[in-house]
Design an enzyme around this catalytic site. Structure first.
Site, PDB file in Angstrom:
ATOM      1  N   ASP A   1       0.843  -1.197   0.000  1.00 42.87           N
ATOM      2  CA  ASP A   1       0.000   0.000   0.000  1.00 42.87           C
ATOM      3  C   ASP A   1       0.879   1.249   0.000  1.00 42.87           C
ATOM      4  OD1 ASP A   1      -2.972   1.028   0.832  1.00 42.87           O
ATOM      5  OD2 ASP A   1      -1.414   2.269   1.758  1.00 42.87           O
TER       6      ASP A   1
ATOM      7  N   TYR B   1       2.994   9.711   0.116  1.00 38.65           N
ATOM      8  CA  TYR B   1       3.880   9.078   1.103  1.00 38.65           C
ATOM      9  C   TYR B   1       5.370   9.176   0.751  1.00 38.65           C
ATOM     10  CZ  TYR B   1      -0.289   6.528   2.839  1.00 38.65           C
ATOM     11  OH  TYR B   1      -1.512   6.159   3.333  1.00 38.65           O
TER      12      TYR B   1
ATOM     13  N   LYS C   1      -2.845   6.108  -4.057  1.00 38.91           N
ATOM     14  CA  LYS C   1      -3.950   7.028  -3.704  1.00 38.91           C
ATOM     15  C   LYS C   1      -3.757   8.403  -4.335  1.00 38.91           C
ATOM     16  CE  LYS C   1      -3.967   4.656   0.720  1.00 38.91           C
ATOM     17  NZ  LYS C   1      -2.562   4.448   1.039  1.00 38.91           N
TER      18      LYS C   1
ATOM     19  N   HIS D   1      -7.830   9.622  -1.645  1.00 44.61           N
ATOM     20  CA  HIS D   1      -7.158   9.529  -0.342  1.00 44.61           C
ATOM     21  C   HIS D   1      -7.982  10.157   0.800  1.00 44.61           C
ATOM     22  CE1 HIS D   1      -2.825   9.260   1.407  1.00 44.61           C
ATOM     23  NE2 HIS D   1      -3.708   8.988   2.322  1.00 44.61           N
TER      24      HIS D   1
END
Ligand code: A2P
Length: 321
Positions: A57, A62, A92, A125
């Site tokens: 994921d 990120y 996302k 997200h």
């Protein structure tokens, strides 16, 4: 040691889908971390693949897409996996790309970072929209604009039709927001990824999602220790320590096993070899009825509180508990 046999869950697909039924290993490696050094992510993912992890994921926000992409390429080169199809990869769409015309370019950018032709799952997200280009949190109220969910979802559906993602879903959506989305979606969301752990059990949301055929994925399954939003110290909880001791397991294993027994998907983040290994060793034992009753008593407290941390909105979760 042989890789554990990780159970899988089947995702809801629209009848017109060109994809075969999409299955997801119930445990995935989460990669939300304060500092995502590319080499650290890469070596953790390669170790994880060696241990039997097949679900990863990530998110545009990120900073882990690049490292994950390099790890996948290397795993293929080393023969750790025979084909990319053996993996389940989620990414996302970030808030500043929550605009209909920015969805496809954002997905294409993620695919480029990951060096992939398609994702298995692409998620909205957060249910908020920041001005285009405003990538960095925390968001003040001036950064936000009204969220055109209808337009964004149509663009997500288009990404699915183009074959760029096998399934589409959302993250951090309340029942009320899901209800709204379901009222116009041609392709319903297959997943809602939300904060869930023993200290925020999401009973109402899970019931709603079950009734609608939406799979819940639990983020921060271990309470996101070490992050700025870690408030409930799940891994230091006396109750889970006692349960862990009685089973000869770690506290983290108890927390993850509990999630498994709730029928959700979970994505613990660890870049540490021993902890990665421990986290996947939860499929050959079970919690007792008494353990469940005790865990039901754990004080409930959401980590992502309304109006704090990154998001200034007063009621992001529509008052739902
Ligand atoms: P590390 O990467 O050093 O293992 P969450 O998945 O809820 O976001 O929590 C992630 C945090 O929990 C990270 O700080 C991670 O640190 C830590 N963690 C992951 N697995 C374990 C484990 N088995 N035991 C203790 N801490 C863990």
């Amino acid at each position: 040691m042989s890789a554990p046999n990780v159970p899988k869950v089947v995702l809801q697909q629209p009848p017109s889908s060109k994809w075969n039924p999409v299955t997801v290993p119930v445990i995935g490696l989460g990669t939300a971390a304060a500092n995502n050094d590319g080499d650290v992510v890469k070596s953790a993912v390669i170790e994880a693949i060696k241990m039997g992890y097949r679900h990863f994921d990530t998110a545009a926000q990120y900073g882990s897409e690049q490292g994950l992409g390099e790890a996948i390429a290397e795993a293929l080169q080393l023969g750790l996996i025979a084909s990319r199809d053996e993996l389940f990869i989620t990414s996302k769409l970030w808030c500043c790309d929550n605009h209909p015309h920015l969805v496809l370019p954002a997905l294409q950018k993620s695919l480029q970072s990951l060096k992939l032709d398609y994702l298995d799952l692409y998620l909205v997200h957060w249910p908020i929209s920041a001005k285009p280009g405003m990538r960095d949190m925390p968001y003040s109220e001036e950064c936000l604009v009204p969220f055109d969910l209808k337009g964004v979802w149509a663009a997500m559906e288009e990404c699915h039709k183009l074959g760029l993602t096998k399934s589409i879903g959302v993250s951090n959506f309340s029942c009320k927001k899901l209800e709204n989305l379901l009222s116009f979606a041609t392709i319903p969301p297959s997943v809602n990824q939300v904060e869930m752990n023993i200290a925020w059990q999401q009973k109402n949301l899970r019931e709603y999602c079950k009734a609608k055929g939406i799979i819940v994925t639990a983020y921060s399954p271990l309470g996101a220790k070490g992050s700025i939003w870690d408030i409930n110290q799940i891994l230091d909880n006396e109750l889970t320590k006692q349960i862990a001791q009685a089973h000869g397991k770690t506290v983290a294993q108890v927390c993850l096993r509990w999630l498994f027994e709730q029928g959700v998907i979970f994505i613990p983040k660890s870049y540490n070899k021993e902890r990665l290994q421990k986290n996947i060793e939860i499929f050959d034992w079970s919690l007792t009825k008494d353990d469940h009753e005790k865990i039901n008593q754990v004080k409930q407290e959401r980590m992502f509180k309304n109006g704090t941390a990154a998001f200034p909105l007063p009621d992001l979760f529509d008052g739902e508990t």
